[in-house]
Write a protein that holds these residues in place. Structure first.
Motif, mmCIF file in Angstrom:
data_model
loop_
_atom_site.group_PDB
_atom_site.id
_atom_site.type_symbol
_atom_site.label_atom_id
_atom_site.label_comp_id
_atom_site.label_asym_id
_atom_site.label_seq_id
_atom_site.Cartn_x
_atom_site.Cartn_y
_atom_site.Cartn_z
ATOM 1 N N VAL A 149 28.252 42.622 50.272
ATOM 2 C CA VAL A 149 28.738 41.892 49.095
ATOM 3 C C VAL A 149 28.710 42.839 47.899
ATOM 4 C CG1 VAL A 149 28.394 39.905 47.579
ATOM 5 C CG2 VAL A 149 27.773 39.741 49.999
ATOM 6 N N GLU A 150 29.866 43.090 47.321
ATOM 7 C CA GLU A 150 29.899 43.945 46.133
ATOM 8 C C GLU A 150 29.173 43.227 44.997
ATOM 9 O OE1 GLU A 150 33.511 46.002 45.491
ATOM 10 O OE2 GLU A 150 32.998 46.602 43.443
ATOM 11 N N ARG A 151 28.219 43.925 44.407
ATOM 12 C CA ARG A 151 27.403 43.352 43.310
ATOM 13 C C ARG A 151 26.669 42.098 43.747
ATOM 14 N NH1 ARG A 151 27.626 48.134 41.072
ATOM 15 N NH2 ARG A 151 29.764 48.747 40.581
ATOM 16 N N VAL A 269 44.461 38.409 42.778
ATOM 17 C CA VAL A 269 44.884 39.812 42.853
ATOM 18 C C VAL A 269 44.257 40.676 41.768
ATOM 19 C CG1 VAL A 269 46.874 41.339 43.136
ATOM 20 C CG2 VAL A 269 47.159 38.893 43.512
ATOM 21 N N LYS A 270 43.649 41.763 42.216
ATOM 22 C CA LYS A 270 43.237 42.832 41.311
ATOM 23 C C LYS A 270 44.212 43.968 41.550
ATOM 24 C CE LYS A 270 39.342 46.062 40.583
ATOM 25 N NZ LYS A 270 37.889 46.279 40.846
ATOM 26 N N ALA A 271 45.001 44.270 40.542
ATOM 27 C CA ALA A 271 46.040 45.287 40.731
ATOM 28 C C ALA A 271 45.971 46.333 39.636
ATOM 29 C CB ALA A 271 47.413 44.621 40.729
ATOM 30 N N TRP A 305 46.137 36.246 38.832
ATOM 31 C CA TRP A 305 46.280 37.687 38.585
ATOM 32 C C TRP A 305 45.205 38.088 37.590
ATOM 33 C CZ3 TRP A 305 49.827 40.568 41.214
ATOM 34 C CH2 TRP A 305 50.044 41.882 40.786
ATOM 35 N N ARG A 306 44.429 39.094 37.913
ATOM 36 C CA ARG A 306 43.316 39.451 37.027
ATOM 37 C C ARG A 306 43.764 40.354 35.884
ATOM 38 N NH1 ARG A 306 38.934 42.196 39.210
ATOM 39 N NH2 ARG A 306 37.264 40.923 38.388
ATOM 40 N N ALA A 307 43.197 40.082 34.722
ATOM 41 C CA ALA A 307 43.505 40.909 33.546
ATOM 42 C C ALA A 307 42.511 42.052 33.398
ATOM 43 C CB ALA A 307 43.489 40.049 32.288
ATOM 44 N N LEU A 346 35.040 44.089 27.887
ATOM 45 C CA LEU A 346 34.503 45.262 28.572
ATOM 46 C C LEU A 346 34.202 44.905 30.026
ATOM 47 C CD1 LEU A 346 33.633 48.188 28.567
ATOM 48 C CD2 LEU A 346 31.531 47.540 27.381
ATOM 49 N N ASP A 347 33.048 44.369 30.300
ATOM 50 C CA ASP A 347 32.745 44.067 31.691
ATOM 51 C C ASP A 347 31.421 43.334 31.879
ATOM 52 O OD1 ASP A 347 32.970 43.941 34.376
ATOM 53 O OD2 ASP A 347 32.616 46.050 34.788
ATOM 54 N N PHE A 348 31.383 42.042 31.629
ATOM 55 C CA PHE A 348 30.217 41.235 31.982
ATOM 56 C C PHE A 348 28.894 41.782 31.446
ATOM 57 C CE2 PHE A 348 32.867 40.175 35.977
ATOM 58 C CZ PHE A 348 33.385 39.032 35.401
ATOM 59 N N ARG A 374 24.287 38.704 38.654
ATOM 60 C CA ARG A 374 23.853 39.380 37.434
ATOM 61 C C ARG A 374 23.936 40.896 37.569
ATOM 62 N NH1 ARG A 374 18.420 36.864 37.387
ATOM 63 N NH2 ARG A 374 17.915 38.749 36.276
ATOM 64 N N GLU A 375 25.166 41.370 37.758
ATOM 65 C CA GLU A 375 25.383 42.808 37.927
ATOM 66 C C GLU A 375 24.717 43.638 36.829
ATOM 67 O OE1 GLU A 375 29.526 43.836 37.982
ATOM 68 O OE2 GLU A 375 29.122 45.981 38.044
ATOM 69 N N TYR A 376 24.929 43.244 35.595
ATOM 70 C CA TYR A 376 24.445 44.038 34.461
ATOM 71 C C TYR A 376 23.229 43.413 33.791
ATOM 72 C CZ TYR A 376 29.032 46.322 34.734
ATOM 73 O OH TYR A 376 30.150 47.015 35.137
HETATM 74 O O1 GCW Z 1 32.169 44.731 37.000
HETATM 75 C C1 GCW Z 1 32.941 45.666 37.676
HETATM 76 C C2 GCW Z 1 32.180 45.951 38.915
HETATM 77 C C3 GCW Z 1 33.015 46.219 40.122
HETATM 78 C C4 GCW Z 1 34.059 45.114 40.226
HETATM 79 C C5 GCW Z 1 34.924 45.168 38.982
HETATM 80 C C6 GCW Z 1 35.964 44.068 38.938
HETATM 81 C C7 GCW Z 1 34.965 44.051 42.143
HETATM 82 O O2 GCW Z 1 31.304 47.016 38.677
HETATM 83 O O3 GCW Z 1 32.161 46.225 41.231
HETATM 84 O O4 GCW Z 1 34.831 45.209 41.380
HETATM 85 O O5 GCW Z 1 34.134 44.987 37.847
HETATM 86 O O6 GCW Z 1 35.700 43.061 38.303
HETATM 87 O O7 GCW Z 1 37.012 44.227 39.511
#
Ligand code: GCW
Length: 655
Positions: A149-151, A269-271, A305-307, A346-348, A374-376
């Motif tokens: 499982v990623e993260r 989709v992650k593109a 579709w992911r932004a 940014l990213d979570f 809770r990745e971060y």
């Molecule tokens: O938060 C980041 C993660 C990646 C993740 C990516 C995403 C699935 O570090 O592991 O990939 O975002 O949201 O696509």
């Protein structure tokens, strides 16, 4: 042992005291409807199971107060809405009616009733009328076909692709019950970094088995698809979305999926992000890519579709990329395409300002992506209750005439799941609360973090008012604590490379600039912070003017986001009157102290909790105490290596 947490919030522990007396007196009888509908059956089953737990014995089969399911009550309204009401009958006994326009609404009503009873409410006066605030309430799993499982921090994937379709783990049913109990109605079963395997004949029966198992629980199955799958599993030379053979291939895939799974939800989709293939590989836009897949699904399903896109940014500020790529595409997406936007740009991170795309694309259906795992935020350790993080975003006014919640309500909300095959599902008892809170907020973003915590604590641990009164405030302050000890005052992305666990603000040598923590903190001898005003990257300009104005002035803005938007000298005077340096340090300290106090308080709660879970949480808090010090001390040491400032005088919390 409370089954070591396996039962989640569906424990239905025997009632005690006056709540028990009331339910005993009420003497509920689950009336068999004789309906063949699988959701109704499941609702009846759950009522019986729940009441058995709460009463401490199997409910009577006659002579008590009937609980009646009326699942085709002719009402209209949002799918899933329900009413639960107690009436007095002529014979003096009460009757509890759960009514809804459809059977899934009835199931939700049954779960809602059980929640109320679990919390000790009087069955004779129950009165509920609810409807989901948004149509899509989804979990996105970042689970891979090989079981990783990623993260994920809760063991291997709960999905056993190897043994499916013949073998369906009972866990898949308990998973569906848990989801249905909080109104989750869509599940993406595989990682957005998608394996093309999910589009093969071999996987189709596996997917079908899951979809069939979850249908009674009102859950539709979705898959993440890899944009280049036509090449990898379709044998084509290209995945160009405008090529006729590519369109035909996707159409054929969709056809097969719908033949097996008539209510298949669609594709996530992650593109063109983090190395994933996408339409830009063929000089096509995101809209062209998404619309091609949308045409393949037709009106049967949805493309999400992911932004979250970023590619090497050179000198541009990474947080600007999604807005730059998507804003010009407003109005260009097909009606069955939804743009899924992370809460922040940014990213979570532990705290980010809301994403500037919310409200900025009025002609595009948009949903929110939150991260439950809770990745971060320390991964599965300690207590970090995320409802306040999500509420902060949902309640934020976008400046475009709506809050974030209002922007997404017509569409939905997705949460990146934190489940795994650990006995407790989430790797830590308290992470169950985040799964629960996500579902509850997607059902109703108006619920308060406090109410959700109370519900969860009462169902999961103990209804004892002293226990609830002490534990809930701990949960509520736990998110600010993690912000304080990791990245106070608007700092972000200071974590270790790759694994994202622990501090690394000094890292500055990674290939791509926006991978480096130093790119985000911009600290040197003089100051710290990322200038996103006009004198810097001007990311601020992506927000509506009223919102941008509120963040433009460091002296008047909410300092929780201070260094996200401003680069300031260490001597800058903050609103507390302290220098930036002293304020930063007091916040790190405050975070450490908050974790210490959670650990201390948990010790006093031992009498209310079974031994296994008590020890489990205590150990987890011991790890969090270490983490908090690690983050604070490593960060401060690094800043000191740049600014050579002394630590302010004052007392340290005891070690
Ligand atoms: O938060 C980041 C993660 C990646 C993740 C990516 C995403 C699935 O570090 O592991 O990939 O975002 O949201 O696509």
């Amino acid at each position: 042992t409370a089954e070591d947490g396996y039962a989640l919030w569906l424990r239905y522990a025997p009632l005690t005291g006056s709540a028990k007396e009331r339910l005993d007196q009420f003497n509920p009888v689950v009336v068999q409807t004789g309906e063949a509908d699988p959701s109704v059956k499941v609702a009846e089953e759950e009522l019986r199971r729940g009441l058995t737990g709460l009463l401490g014995h199997v409910p009577a089969s006659s002579g008590g107060s009937p609980i009646v399911l009326a699942c085709n009550d002719g009402s209209s309204g949002a799918r899933g809405h329900f009413n639960v009401a107690a009436h007095q009958q002529a014979n003096g006994r009460s009757l509890l009616a759960i009514s809804a326009a459809d059977s899934v609404g009835c199931l939700y009503g049954a779960f809602a009733l059980l929640r109320e009873l679990s919390l000790g409410r009087d069955p004779a006066t129950v009165e509920l009328a609810q409807a989901p605030a948004m149509p899509l309430r989804m979990l996105d799993h970042w689970d891979n076909p090989d079981g990783t499982v990623e993260r994920g921090y809760a063991g291997r994937s709960i999905f056993d692709w190897w043994h499916l379709p013949e073998e369906l783990s009972p866990r898949m049913i308990d998973y569906a019950r848990a989801n249905a109990s909080i109104g989750i109605n869509g599940v993406v079963v595989n990682n957005v970094n998608a394996s093309p395997l999910f589009l093969t004949e071999r996987y189709l029966p596996k997917l079908k088995r899951l979809a069939d198992a979850w249908r009674p629980y009102g859950i539709r199955l979705y898959i993440s698809v890899r944009f280049s799958a036509p090449i990898e599993v379709g044998g084509l030379k290209t995945a160009d979305p405008l090529a006729p053979q590519v369109k035909a291939w996707w159409k054929a895939q969709a056809g097969k999926l719908y033949q097996a799974i008539p209510d298949f939800g669609g594709f996530l989709v992650k593109a063109n992000s983090e190395g994933q293939p996408g339409p830009q590989d063929y000089h096509r836009t995101h809209a062209q890519g998404a619309n091609m897949l949308a045409a393949a699904l037709g009106n049967r399903g949805t493309v999400i579709w992911r932004a979250f896109v970023y590619a090497s940014s050179g000198e541009t500020d990474r947080v600007k990329q999604a807005y730059e790529e998507f804003k010009p595409l407003d109005g260009k997406f097909a009606p069955n395409v939804i743009l899924q936007v992370k809460n922040g740009p940014l990213d979570f991170q532990p705290r980010e300002p809301f994403h500037p795309l919310f409200g900025a694309m009025p002609h595009t259906r948009m949903m929110l992506e939150a991260q439950i795992t809770r990745e971060y935020l320390g991964q599965a350790t300690g207590i970090v209750y995320l409802a306040p993080l999500w509420k902060e975003v949902l309640d934020a006014p976008t400046g475009h005439g709506a809050t974030v919640a209002q922007v997404i309500e017509p569409t939905g909300m997705a949460g990146v799941a934190n489940t795994g095959s650990d006995r407790d599902w989430t790797g830590d008892q308290f992470d169950q609360a985040n799964w629960y809170a996500f579902g509850r907020l997607a059902w109703s973003p108006a619920l308060s973090s406090d109410q959700i915590a109370r519900e969860w604590v009462g169902q999961t641990f103990s209804r004892n008012p002293n226990f609830v009164r002490q534990l809930v405030p701990m949960m509520l302050s736990s998110r600010q604590a993690v912000v304080d000890y990791m990245t106070p005052l608007g700092l972000a992305h200071q974590m270790g490379t790759g694994h994202h666990y622990g501090p690394a603000p000094w890292v500055c040598t990674l290939d791509r600039p926006e991978w480096n923590p130093c790119y985000y903190n911009r600290a040197d001898a003089e100051g710290i912070g990322f200038d996103r005003t006009r004198s810097g990257s001007d990311a601020l300009a992506q927000y509506a003017p009223s919102v941008a104005a509120q963040w433009a002035d460091p002296r008047t803005m909410d300092e929780n986001d201070l260094l996200w938007f401003h680069h300031l000298p260490w001597s800058y005077r903050t609103q507390s009157g302290k220098s930036l340096w002293d304020e930063l340090i007091s916040r790190y300290d405050r975070g450490v102290a908050a974790v210490d106090s959670m650990a201390r308080e948990w010790q006093t709660l031992q009498p209310y909790v079974d031994h296994e879970r008590f020890v489990d949480v205590a150990s987890s808090l011991a790890i969090q105490r270490k983490e908090a010090r690690w983050w604070r001390d490593a960060s401060i040491a690094y800043w000191q290596s740049l600014n050579h400032l002394p630590l302010p005088a004052g007392e340290r919390p005891p070690e």
